[in-house]
Design a protein around this motif. Structure first.
Motif, PDB file in Angstrom:
ATOM      1  N   ASP A 146       0.857  -1.099  -0.155  1.00  0.00           N
ATOM      2  CA  ASP A 146       0.005  -0.179   0.013  1.00  0.00           C
ATOM      3  C   ASP A 146       0.934   1.220  -0.180  1.00  0.00           C
ATOM      4  OD1 ASP A 146      -2.186  -1.269  -0.065  1.00  0.00           O
ATOM      5  OD2 ASP A 146      -2.807  -1.217   2.243  1.00  0.00           O
ATOM      6  N   GLU A 147       1.814   1.410   0.848  1.00  0.00           N
ATOM      7  CA  GLU A 147       2.907   2.464   1.050  1.00  0.00           C
ATOM      8  C   GLU A 147       3.538   2.631  -0.424  1.00  0.00           C
ATOM      9  OE1 GLU A 147       5.667   2.562   4.269  1.00  0.00           O
ATOM     10  OE2 GLU A 147       7.096   2.611   2.768  1.00  0.00           O
ATOM     11  N   LYS A 148       4.045   1.414  -0.953  1.00  0.00           N
ATOM     12  CA  LYS A 148       4.748   1.881  -2.279  1.00  0.00           C
ATOM     13  C   LYS A 148       3.788   2.245  -3.658  1.00  0.00           C
ATOM     14  CE  LYS A 148       7.918  -1.891  -0.976  1.00  0.00           C
ATOM     15  NZ  LYS A 148       8.403  -3.250  -1.241  1.00  0.00           N
ATOM     16  N   THR A 149       2.415   1.772  -3.321  1.00  0.00           N
ATOM     17  CA  THR A 149       1.672   2.243  -4.236  1.00  0.00           C
ATOM     18  C   THR A 149       1.321   3.509  -4.143  1.00  0.00           C
ATOM     19  OG1 THR A 149       0.703  -0.094  -4.531  1.00  0.00           O
ATOM     20  CG2 THR A 149      -0.680   1.469  -5.277  1.00  0.00           C
ATOM     21  N   ARG A 150       1.022   3.932  -2.776  1.00  0.00           N
ATOM     22  CA  ARG A 150       0.926   5.463  -2.748  1.00  0.00           C
ATOM     23  C   ARG A 150       1.904   6.322  -3.151  1.00  0.00           C
ATOM     24  NH1 ARG A 150       2.116   7.496   1.948  1.00  0.00           N
ATOM     25  NH2 ARG A 150       1.878   5.445   3.183  1.00  0.00           N
ATOM     26  N   LEU A 151       3.120   6.115  -3.203  1.00  0.00           N
ATOM     27  CA  LEU A 151       4.363   6.793  -3.277  1.00  0.00           C
ATOM     28  C   LEU A 151       4.766   6.766  -4.872  1.00  0.00           C
ATOM     29  CD1 LEU A 151       6.400   6.437   0.078  1.00  0.00           C
ATOM     30  CD2 LEU A 151       4.756   8.322  -0.601  1.00  0.00           C
ATOM     31  N   ALA A 152       4.346   5.816  -5.356  1.00  0.00           N
ATOM     32  CA  ALA A 152       4.821   5.261  -6.811  1.00  0.00           C
ATOM     33  C   ALA A 152       4.906   6.573  -7.704  1.00  0.00           C
ATOM     34  CB  ALA A 152       4.134   4.105  -7.303  1.00  0.00           C
ATOM     35  N   SER A 153       3.860   7.248  -8.049  1.00  0.00           N
ATOM     36  CA  SER A 153       3.986   8.003  -9.118  1.00  0.00           C
ATOM     37  C   SER A 153       4.796   9.363  -8.647  1.00  0.00           C
ATOM     38  CB  SER A 153       2.488   8.967  -9.318  1.00  0.00           C
ATOM     39  OG  SER A 153       1.990   9.372  -7.934  1.00  0.00           O
ATOM     40  N   LEU A 154       5.073   9.555  -7.564  1.00  0.00           N
ATOM     41  CA  LEU A 154       6.294  10.614  -7.266  1.00  0.00           C
ATOM     42  C   LEU A 154       7.434   9.956  -7.467  1.00  0.00           C
ATOM     43  CD1 LEU A 154       4.482  12.045  -3.801  1.00  0.00           C
ATOM     44  CD2 LEU A 154       4.683  13.069  -6.025  1.00  0.00           C
ATOM     45  N   ILE A 155       7.668   8.789  -6.746  1.00  0.00           N
ATOM     46  CA  ILE A 155       9.147   8.201  -7.210  1.00  0.00           C
ATOM     47  C   ILE A 155       9.374   7.994  -8.529  1.00  0.00           C
ATOM     48  CG2 ILE A 155      10.450   6.078  -6.646  1.00  0.00           C
ATOM     49  CD1 ILE A 155       8.640   5.673  -4.360  1.00  0.00           C
ATOM     50  N   ALA A 156       8.319   7.712  -9.391  1.00  0.00           N
ATOM     51  CA  ALA A 156       8.657   7.304 -10.778  1.00  0.00           C
ATOM     52  C   ALA A 156       8.946   8.805 -11.433  1.00  0.00           C
ATOM     53  CB  ALA A 156       7.172   6.729 -11.484  1.00  0.00           C
ATOM     54  N   ALA A 157       8.184   9.726 -11.113  1.00  0.00           N
ATOM     55  CA  ALA A 157       8.488  11.120 -11.927  1.00  0.00           C
ATOM     56  C   ALA A 157       9.937  11.482 -11.615  1.00  0.00           C
ATOM     57  CB  ALA A 157       7.379  11.931 -11.332  1.00  0.00           C
ATOM     58  N   GLU A 158      10.187  11.447 -10.310  1.00  0.00           N
ATOM     59  CA  GLU A 158      11.420  12.218  -9.897  1.00  0.00           C
ATOM     60  C   GLU A 158      12.639  11.300 -10.027  1.00  0.00           C
ATOM     61  OE1 GLU A 158      11.293  12.324  -5.541  1.00  0.00           O
ATOM     62  OE2 GLU A 158       9.867  14.040  -5.583  1.00  0.00           O
ATOM     63  N   GLN A 159      12.548   9.847 -10.032  1.00  0.00           N
ATOM     64  CA  GLN A 159      13.785   9.025 -10.493  1.00  0.00           C
ATOM     65  C   GLN A 159      14.007   8.631 -11.813  1.00  0.00           C
ATOM     66  OE1 GLN A 159      14.743   5.843  -7.510  1.00  0.00           O
ATOM     67  NE2 GLN A 159      13.741   6.971  -6.039  1.00  0.00           N
ATOM     68  N   LEU A 160      12.854   8.377 -12.602  1.00  0.00           N
ATOM     69  CA  LEU A 160      12.662   7.797 -13.841  1.00  0.00           C
ATOM     70  C   LEU A 160      12.009   8.749 -15.075  1.00  0.00           C
ATOM     71  CD1 LEU A 160      11.686   4.281 -12.721  1.00  0.00           C
ATOM     72  CD2 LEU A 160      13.901   5.091 -13.435  1.00  0.00           C
ATOM     73  N   GLY A 161      11.480   9.867 -14.668  1.00  0.00           N
ATOM     74  CA  GLY A 161      10.736  10.768 -15.508  1.00  0.00           C
ATOM     75  C   GLY A 161       9.334  10.347 -16.273  1.00  0.00           C
ATOM     76  N   TRP A 162       8.977   9.115 -15.488  1.00  0.00           N
ATOM     77  CA  TRP A 162       7.859   8.609 -15.591  1.00  0.00           C
ATOM     78  C   TRP A 162       6.488   9.383 -15.115  1.00  0.00           C
ATOM     79  CZ3 TRP A 162       9.280   2.823 -14.891  1.00  0.00           C
ATOM     80  CH2 TRP A 162      10.271   2.334 -15.759  1.00  0.00           C
ATOM     81  N   ARG A 163       5.594   9.889 -15.813  1.00  0.00           N
ATOM     82  CA  ARG A 163       4.610  10.582 -15.330  1.00  0.00           C
ATOM     83  C   ARG A 163       3.171   9.600 -15.720  1.00  0.00           C
ATOM     84  NH1 ARG A 163       6.734  14.861 -13.408  1.00  0.00           N
ATOM     85  NH2 ARG A 163       8.883  15.772 -14.082  1.00  0.00           N
ATOM     86  N   ALA A 164       2.839   9.445 -14.720  1.00  0.00           N
ATOM     87  CA  ALA A 164       1.672   8.217 -14.603  1.00  0.00           C
ATOM     88  C   ALA A 164       0.331   8.710 -14.502  1.00  0.00           C
ATOM     89  CB  ALA A 164       1.909   7.051 -13.669  1.00  0.00           C
ATOM     90  N   GLU A 165      -0.432   8.384 -15.445  1.00  0.00           N
ATOM     91  CA  GLU A 165      -2.081   8.456 -15.167  1.00  0.00           C
ATOM     92  C   GLU A 165      -2.683   7.446 -14.362  1.00  0.00           C
ATOM     93  OE1 GLU A 165      -3.707   9.297 -18.776  1.00  0.00           O
ATOM     94  OE2 GLU A 165      -2.365  11.141 -19.346  1.00  0.00           O
ATOM     95  N   VAL A 166      -2.071   6.449 -14.121  1.00  0.00           N
ATOM     96  CA  VAL A 166      -2.809   5.194 -13.528  1.00  0.00           C
ATOM     97  C   VAL A 166      -1.834   4.597 -12.961  1.00  0.00           C
ATOM     98  CG1 VAL A 166      -4.026   3.273 -13.713  1.00  0.00           C
ATOM     99  CG2 VAL A 166      -4.536   4.957 -15.514  1.00  0.00           C
ATOM    100  N   VAL A 167      -1.733   4.148 -11.504  1.00  0.00           N
ATOM    101  CA  VAL A 167      -1.118   3.211 -10.930  1.00  0.00           C
ATOM    102  C   VAL A 167      -1.861   2.226 -10.578  1.00  0.00           C
ATOM    103  CG1 VAL A 167       0.467   3.278  -8.746  1.00  0.00           C
ATOM    104  CG2 VAL A 167       0.120   5.212  -9.910  1.00  0.00           C
ATOM    105  N   SER A 168      -0.802   0.811 -10.505  1.00  0.00           N
ATOM    106  CA  SER A 168      -1.788  -0.486 -10.206  1.00  0.00           C
ATOM    107  C   SER A 168      -0.469  -1.178  -9.571  1.00  0.00           C
ATOM    108  CB  SER A 168      -2.170  -1.142 -11.242  1.00  0.00           C
ATOM    109  OG  SER A 168      -3.109  -2.211 -10.562  1.00  0.00           O
ATOM    110  N   ARG A 169      -0.956  -2.460  -9.011  1.00  0.00           N
ATOM    111  CA  ARG A 169      -0.002  -3.033  -8.125  1.00  0.00           C
ATOM    112  C   ARG A 169      -0.136  -4.592  -8.471  1.00  0.00           C
ATOM    113  NH1 ARG A 169      -2.270  -2.193  -2.062  1.00  0.00           N
ATOM    114  NH2 ARG A 169      -4.367  -3.023  -2.232  1.00  0.00           N
ATOM    115  N   VAL A 170       0.955  -5.561  -8.364  1.00  0.00           N
ATOM    116  CA  VAL A 170       0.711  -6.929  -8.274  1.00  0.00           C
ATOM    117  C   VAL A 170       1.691  -7.376  -7.271  1.00  0.00           C
ATOM    118  CG1 VAL A 170       2.291  -6.978 -10.274  1.00  0.00           C
ATOM    119  CG2 VAL A 170       0.729  -8.851  -9.748  1.00  0.00           C
TER     120      VAL A 170
END
Length: 202
Positions: A146-170
């Motif tokens: 849950d924690e990782k999913t909640r922070l994923a969009s910020l982490i991806a944008a800052e570290q990888l330049g990926w700007r997501a519209e949808v975040v899912s998990r598996v």
């Protein structure tokens, strides 16, 4: 910690609270006789769940550690996790996703590492992947996911330049008898948190 040390620790913490053995037994839901047995250093036949209950009553924590072959056990576990990660990345890439393993983060006092962060450019979808060779605690696994999913969009944008519209998990698990048993036992909890089955994900 040796058995005698564990018994001494329970006795010391109990006395620090000015509790009798009866008080600790009542607070932890076990018998006074069991408290006496543990404090005498005889814990071989005691269930870990009961030891954890006693530790909680004393506002302590019980850490169970298994050792084998010096540091060989850690290396063995790392190898199994690496193999699962490699297999997961192969599945992602064959399905048109990009994948980045071991993305570390530290935000708002929350720290950890995302096993694999998947990215689907066409749909701007992030996929937070948790790999487990051994599913020891469903509650702890889902809480961290849950924690990782909640922070994923910020982490991806800052570290990888990926700007997501949808975040899912598996959650990927190694196919072992133990993991299958845990999944059956916790099926309702897992189905609620992760409703899509492996067939639906494929």
């Amino acid at each position: 910690m040796r058995d005698a040390q564990l018994g001494a620790a329970v006795r010391t913490l109990r006395r620090r609270r000015r509790w009798r053995q009866e008080d600790l037994a009542r607070a932890s839901g076990v018998s006074r006789a069991l408290i006496s047995t543990i404090e005498s250093g005889q814990v071989t036949e005691v269930r870990i769940s009961r030891l954890r209950s006693i530790a909680r009553a004393l506002e302590a924590s019980l850490v169970v550690e298994m050792r084998w072959g010096g540091g060989a056990l850690d290396r063995l576990l790392d190898e199994r996790h690496a193999a699962l990660t490699s297999a997961t990345l192969s599945v992602l890439e064959s399905s048109g996703w990009a994948g980045r393993p071991e993305i570390s983060y530290s935000r708002y006092g929350e720290r950890g590492s995302i096993d694999i962060l998947g990215w689907h450019p066409a749909t701007r979808t992030l996929l937070v992947i948790e790999n487990k060779t051994e599913l020891t605690s469903v509650e702890a696994t889902l809480r961290k996911l849950d924690e990782k999913t909640r922070l994923a969009s910020l982490i991806a944008a800052e570290q990888l330049g990926w700007r997501a519209e949808v975040v899912s998990r598996v959650l990927f698990l190694s196919d072992t008898t133990t993991n299958r048993r845990h999944v059956r036992q916790q099926e309702r909890v897992l189905s609620s948190a992760l409703p899509a089955s492996s067939a639906m994900i494929r």
